[in-house]
Design an enzyme around this catalytic site. Sequence first.
Site, PDB file in Angstrom:
ATOM      1  N   ASP A  12       0.861  -1.185   0.000  1.00 55.10           N
ATOM      2  CA  ASP A  12       0.000   0.000   0.000  1.00 55.10           C
ATOM      3  C   ASP A  12       0.897   1.234   0.000  1.00 55.10           C
ATOM      4  OD1 ASP A  12      -2.141   1.676   0.121  1.00 55.10           O
ATOM      5  OD2 ASP A  12      -2.793   1.103   2.122  1.00 55.10           O
ATOM      6  N   ASP A 106      -2.762   2.475  -6.162  1.00 55.28           N
ATOM      7  CA  ASP A 106      -1.742   2.543  -5.111  1.00 55.28           C
ATOM      8  C   ASP A 106      -1.661   1.330  -4.193  1.00 55.28           C
ATOM      9  OD1 ASP A 106      -4.188   3.044  -3.935  1.00 55.28           O
ATOM     10  OD2 ASP A 106      -3.433   4.581  -2.577  1.00 55.28           O
ATOM     11  N   GLU A 107      -2.357   0.244  -4.503  1.00 54.42           N
ATOM     12  CA  GLU A 107      -2.239  -0.937  -3.649  1.00 54.42           C
ATOM     13  C   GLU A 107      -2.508  -2.208  -4.435  1.00 54.42           C
ATOM     14  OE1 GLU A 107      -5.218  -1.616  -0.572  1.00 54.42           O
ATOM     15  OE2 GLU A 107      -6.475  -0.057  -1.452  1.00 54.42           O
TER      16      GLU A 107
END
Length: 359
Positions: A12, A106-107
């Site tokens: 993350d 983003d993860e």
Amino acid sequence: MPSPIRKIIHIDMDAFFASVEQRDNPELRGKPVAVGGSRARGVVAAASYEARRYGVHSALASKIAAQRCPQLIFVKPRFEVYSAVSRQIREIFYSYTDLVEPLSLDEAYLDVTENKIGMPSATIIANEIRAKIQAETGLTASAGVSFNKFLAKIASDMNKPNGFTLIPPDKAEDIVAALAIEKFYGIGKVTAAKLQSMGILTGADLREKSEEELVRHFGKTGRYYYRIARAQDDREVQPHRIRKSIGSERTFEVDLTEEEVMLPELEKLAKEVAHDMERLQTTAKTITVKIKYFDFNQTTRSKTFLGEIKSADAIFTIARDLLRTPHLPVYPVRLLGITASSLLYQHDKMEGYQLTLEF
């Protein structure tokens, strides 16, 4: 012979959008930054950790964010930059395993039970990935490692930013038991409030409830709650999750009232949607225009076609017609959005069918 214990990593990025802005603009470093919105209106898309200390977070109304943090700096989002950095990060993931399940820009989850470098330690891989991300992008990431997706996700949230947490099998049930119910991944604010009203404040409280009782209160999802209370999650990392729609929308600092002002905004949105469709190698059959008025009332207008839609020009033309049908907005417009759905992916065409997996 029993299956080997899986080794799952959840990566993350730390305050991703805001961190990219601080990386690219040294004047923003160490300062409270909100990506999206403005001091007058709109919604925060992301907040730096400096801003989060004041209670500023994503999805918060910009006006409230500015009240909570008077020195807050608003910057316009640059999604093309975030997408480029995200691709850079995913290339790092793929150097270790093809079992990568992105959840957003983003993860992502990674299954490294078997991996390309023959490394038996998921801990070493996770920290190598974090180091490579920082070296190649100048950004930090947090990582969680465990034997299932639920625990890996929980772990990655425990020591943010720039942190690492391992939840081994022999510690999993104790960690889940001590976890506050609102910290459970998959339990939102409304469900957490309902659970708390039932006296369920921690994982230990949740574990005391029978599966039948949880199903009675929460339907099929109750079975999931029963299992995660016991640190159980048999979901596999899915490297080919299929998006069912692609969209973009924008809140305006000043309400729009004239067609000649609305159309250029629609054209920008059409280009963004077309760009994402091209990146994902997909076409659409349905285009939807979302209109939110000055009073926050909103409406949507959709049209479905037999043929496939993919170009920015085609999306804009359809969106323009939908804006005009049955008539142009008669009230000031606060937000416009375009969504493409009924997607058909390139690999589906080659195989002769369309996948319908949930995104």
